[in-house]
Every structure is written in structure tokens, then in C-alpha cells.
Design a protein around this motif. Structure first.
Motif, short mmCIF file in Angstrom:
data_model
loop_
_atom_site.label_atom_id
_atom_site.label_comp_id
_atom_site.label_asym_id
_atom_site.label_seq_id
_atom_site.Cartn_x
_atom_site.Cartn_y
_atom_site.Cartn_z
N GLY A 149 22.30 -2.39 -3.93
CA GLY A 149 23.59 -2.63 -4.27
C GLY A 149 23.98 -2.66 -5.66
N LYS A 150 23.23 -1.86 -6.49
CA LYS A 150 23.77 -1.45 -7.81
C LYS A 150 23.68 -2.86 -8.62
N CYS A 151 24.60 -2.93 -9.69
CA CYS A 151 24.46 -4.09 -10.29
C CYS A 151 25.09 -5.52 -10.07
N CYS A 152 26.26 -5.03 -8.98
CA CYS A 152 27.12 -5.85 -8.71
C CYS A 152 27.57 -5.85 -7.24
N GLY A 153 26.70 -5.74 -6.48
CA GLY A 153 26.59 -5.69 -5.09
C GLY A 153 27.41 -4.63 -4.33
N ASP A 154 27.86 -3.59 -5.15
CA ASP A 154 28.60 -2.37 -4.76
C ASP A 154 27.85 -1.10 -4.53
N ALA A 155 27.47 -0.73 -3.50
CA ALA A 155 26.56 0.47 -3.50
C ALA A 155 27.12 1.64 -3.82
N ASN A 156 28.80 1.66 -3.99
CA ASN A 156 29.42 2.82 -4.25
C ASN A 156 29.78 2.91 -5.57
N GLN A 157 29.12 1.90 -6.53
CA GLN A 157 29.22 2.16 -7.98
C GLN A 157 28.68 3.54 -8.43
N SER A 158 29.52 4.09 -9.46
CA SER A 158 29.03 5.33 -10.11
C SER A 158 28.03 4.84 -11.40
N TYR A 159 27.37 5.49 -12.06
CA TYR A 159 26.66 5.46 -12.90
C TYR A 159 27.40 5.10 -14.31
N THR A 160 28.59 5.81 -14.39
CA THR A 160 29.57 5.62 -15.58
C THR A 160 30.13 3.88 -15.44
N GLN A 161 30.37 3.59 -14.20
CA GLN A 161 30.73 2.05 -13.90
C GLN A 161 29.56 1.20 -14.41
N ILE A 162 28.45 1.44 -13.94
CA ILE A 162 27.16 0.63 -14.12
C ILE A 162 26.80 0.72 -15.75
#
Length: 393
Positions: A149-162
Motif C-alpha cells: 500500500g506504499k506509504c499512504c495506502g495507495d498502491a498506485n503512488q509513484s516513487y516521486t510522490q513517495i
């Protein structure tokens, strides 16, 4: 030839200093004109001796035509010759002696880390901080990317957003666009916040220390010259404040020392030696201020100097390890002390040389410039220097 007798005790075990009386000096010179009481001139013939009943200069005045003097130092005859260009400019500095400490409990690693960080200049520390800050956030962004879920529970987040979320977390900006979810993400948030807090604190401390600490760009000449000044041999060193009036230094003082080995035979008949350090007096060791002026320091090598009668290529002159110059002054803008020091080996002593003139004066424009191109440049110049093979025991 001028013959002078000097009662001296040189290079003793406990002091390395001369003890000289100038009352028993005699000389015989040919066709030398000297002043006598009353202001008249008289001619001294070759057979006539002029006795000095008070302390007088060992060396004749410039232009006397005398180029050799024989003196008795510590019961031995020493021949002084008027020489120039005795030594050449060293082509390269010798490899420094590598020093280490073993078998001792040293200071803790954190203390040594602090000392190491304080050796860097402020721009270097700033660049190092930026590299560390970005590297930490890159690493934490990569760790968040591992989670499903990446950092914020959104599996579609890009590395740039993270990475953007990591920057907002480490800088405590927190715009509210990202909210960590899950135990792993929140654990990384806590750890990242703590790590960047330590990093920011260290940088702030170093920034404050470097900003308030006094500093000055003190220049020392690369060599020491040994030349006649008003007919007397002198060691000369130059000091300059490269910042000039922009960073004026007040109440400047210097201390000139030399280090040497003393050899002796102990009670078991074994050769031993120990190192000592002693002061060399300067004609002037204090100055009210140091701005654009280049300060030339001089040690007079006369009968009061421990270097009197020594040839640096022969014992005991060759047992000198090094000369050291310590500088201390008060920075005008901060009122704090600044210090600097330098070290010269024996091959940095230019015997029979003097420094080039570094002053450019334009009387029409009333400008005075000090040219650092000639700061350490020398030219041959006569000096009274002991001849070789003056045997010492």
C-alpha cells in the motif's frame, strides 16, 4: 682581514645558548676610517688596534671593505665570511613524518567525529548536509515503496510522490495531502523524523560554530632568509593578512622558536639524545594592527643569539630540527582571538638571500599596494656566515 676575539660558550648541554662578553674584542683593519669623540675622522693603519672597552658590534659596518672575520667562540676559532647565495630554494617539501598513537585509550568515537566535522569549511559542511538529507529521504522513500500500500495506502503512488511525502515528513511541513497508513509506514515516519532531527541539529550546531568563530587568512613566507641588515646577519620571515582591512587584526604578536637535538653519553656509555625547544628573540614581536601591511620579522644573529657562529650544514647547526612561528591576534569585527602557526625545516633557510621588495608605491596617485607575487621570492644578498669546517666537538 679583521681579527676579533669573542669570549663565548656555545651549545652547552643545558641551554644550547651562548654566553658572550664583548669587552675583549680587538680588530686590525687597513685604511679604515672611523669616527672618534668630537666627530672627527681618523685613519687606522694596519698595525693599529682599536680596543672596545664596552659592548660593540661584532660585525663591521657595511661598505668597510672587510669580507672575513675570525672570532673565538667557545674556545674555538670560527671564520665568518661575507657570502651570498649559499643555499638554493628547496624544490619540494620533504615527505612529512607520519605520526600515530598506539596502546592508549583514546577519546570516544563521537568526540573524534565532532573534531573531524569541525575541520571542514562552511561550504563543505553545507554540501555534505544536503547530500545526507537527500540520501536519507531517497532511502526512506525506497523503503515505503516496498509496501503493497506504499506509504499512504495507495498502491498506485509513484516513487516521486513517495519521495515528496518523505521530504514533507523530514521537514515537518505536512501539507495534509498524504497520511501514512499501517504500522510499518508509521514506524518509518517516526524513525525518519528522529533521524532528520539529529541531522538538522548537528548541521545547525556546526553552522553556528563556523559562523561565530573568528577566522583570518594569515600568509607566511615559504622560506626564511638569512641576510645582512645594516651590516648584521638576520633571519627574516614575512607575515601577511590576505584579507587586509576587510578583516583587520589588532594587537598582533608572534613567538619564534627552534627545536634541536642535544647529544650526550649516559652513565652506561651509550649515545643518547633528547629534543629541546627554545625561543629566538625578535627585533619586534608585537604590532598594533595588521591590515594590508606585510610584516617582516627579524631575529638578529649576533653574539646574543644561540645561532651565532653556527653553520647549518655542520654540527652543531645541523642538529636543529625545525623553526616554528606562532601568530596570535584579535579580530577587529568579533573581538575574538585568532591564531596561526607554521613550521620551517633547515632546508627552508635561505642563507645569503633577502626577500624581494613587495611594495608598489605611486606618489602621484598616493596608492600603496603590497604584491604577494614577491611575498616569498628572494634574491642573493651578502651575509656574514661561518665558513665550513669550523670543527666543533
Amino acid at each position: 682581514m679583521a681579527n676579533r676575539v669573542v669570549n663565548a660558550s656555545a651549545w652547552s648541554l643545558r641551554g644550547f645558548h651562548h654566553r658572550i662578553s664583548s669587552r675583549d674584542l680587538t680588530r686590525s683593519v687597513k685604511d679604515e676610517k672611523e669616527k672618534v669623540p668630537g666627530g672627527k675622522l681618523r685613519t687606522v693603519t694596519e698595525e693599529q688596534e682599536v680596543e672596545n672597552q664596552a659592548a660593540v658590534d661584532i660585525f663591521p659596518m657595511s661598505g668597510s671593505g672587510i669580507d672575513k672575520i675570525t672570532g673565538i667562540v667557545d674556545g674555538r676559532e670560527v671564520l665568518f665570511e661575507l657570502r651570498e647565495d649559499v643555499t638554493k630554494t628547496p624544490t619540494a617539501n620533504p615527505q612529512p613524518l607520519e605520526k600515530s598513537i598506539i596502546n592508549i585509550n583514546r577519546s570516544s568515537w563521537d568526540m573524534r567525529l565532532r573534531w573531524w566535522l569541525m575541520t571542514f569549511h562552511l561550504p563543505t559542511i553545507t554540501v555534505f548536509y544536503l547530500i545526507m538529507f537527500l540520501a536519507v529521504n531517497f532511502v526512506f522513500a525506497a523503503l515505503w515503496s516496498i509496501e503493497e500500500g506504499k506509504c499512504c495506502g495507495d498502491a498506485n503512488q509513484s516513487y516521486t510522490q513517495i519521495f515528496d511525502f518523505a521530504i514533507q515528513t523530514s521537514t515537518t511541513i505536512g501539507y495534509g495531502g498524504y497520511v501514512p497508513t499501517g504500522y510499518f509506514s508509521n514506524f518509518l515516519v517516526v524513525f525518519l523524523s528522529f533521524f532528520t532531527l539529529i541531522l538538522n541539529t548537528v548541521f545547525a550546531g556546526l553552522l553556528f560554530l563556523k559562523f561565530v568563530s573568528p577566522s583570518a587568512k594569515i600568509e607566511f613566507s615559504n622560506v626564511i632568509t638569512m641576510t645582512n641588515v645594516n651590516g648584521i646577519p638576520c633571519l627574516e620571515i614575512r607575515i601577511g593578512n590576505a584579507d587586509g582591512s576587510e578583516n583587520k587584526l589588532l594587537d598582533a604578536s608572534v613567538r619564534f622558536t627552534y627545536e634541536f637535538f642535544t647529544n650526550y653519553v649516559d652513565e652506561k656509555g651509550e649515545q643518547q639524545r633528547f629534543a629541546q625547544r627554545s625561543n629566538l628573540n625578535l627585533l619586534a614581536n608585537q604590532r598594533n594592527e595588521l591590515d594590508e601591511i606585510i610584516w617582516t620579522l627579524r631575529h638578529v644573529v649576533d653574539e646574543q643569539s644561540p645561532l651565532f657562529g653556527l653553520n647549518f650544514e655542520e654540527y652543531p647547526g645541523s642538529s636543529i630540527i625545525a623553526f616554528r612561528l606562532m601568530f596570535n591576534a584579535t579580530q577587529d569585527v568579533t573581538g575574538a582571538q585568532v591564531t596561526a602557526q607554521t613550521k620551517y625545516e633547515l632546508d627552508h633557510v635561505m642563507v645569503g638571500h633577502r626577500f624581494k621588495d613587495q611594495v608598489n608605491y605611486d606618489p602621484a596617485k598616493r596608492t600603496l599596494a603590497f604584491d604577494y607575487t614577491n611575498f616569498s621570492e628572494t634574491v642573493p644578498h651578502p651575509v656574514w656566515y661561518p665558513a665550513s669546517n669550523n670543527e666543533w666537538s
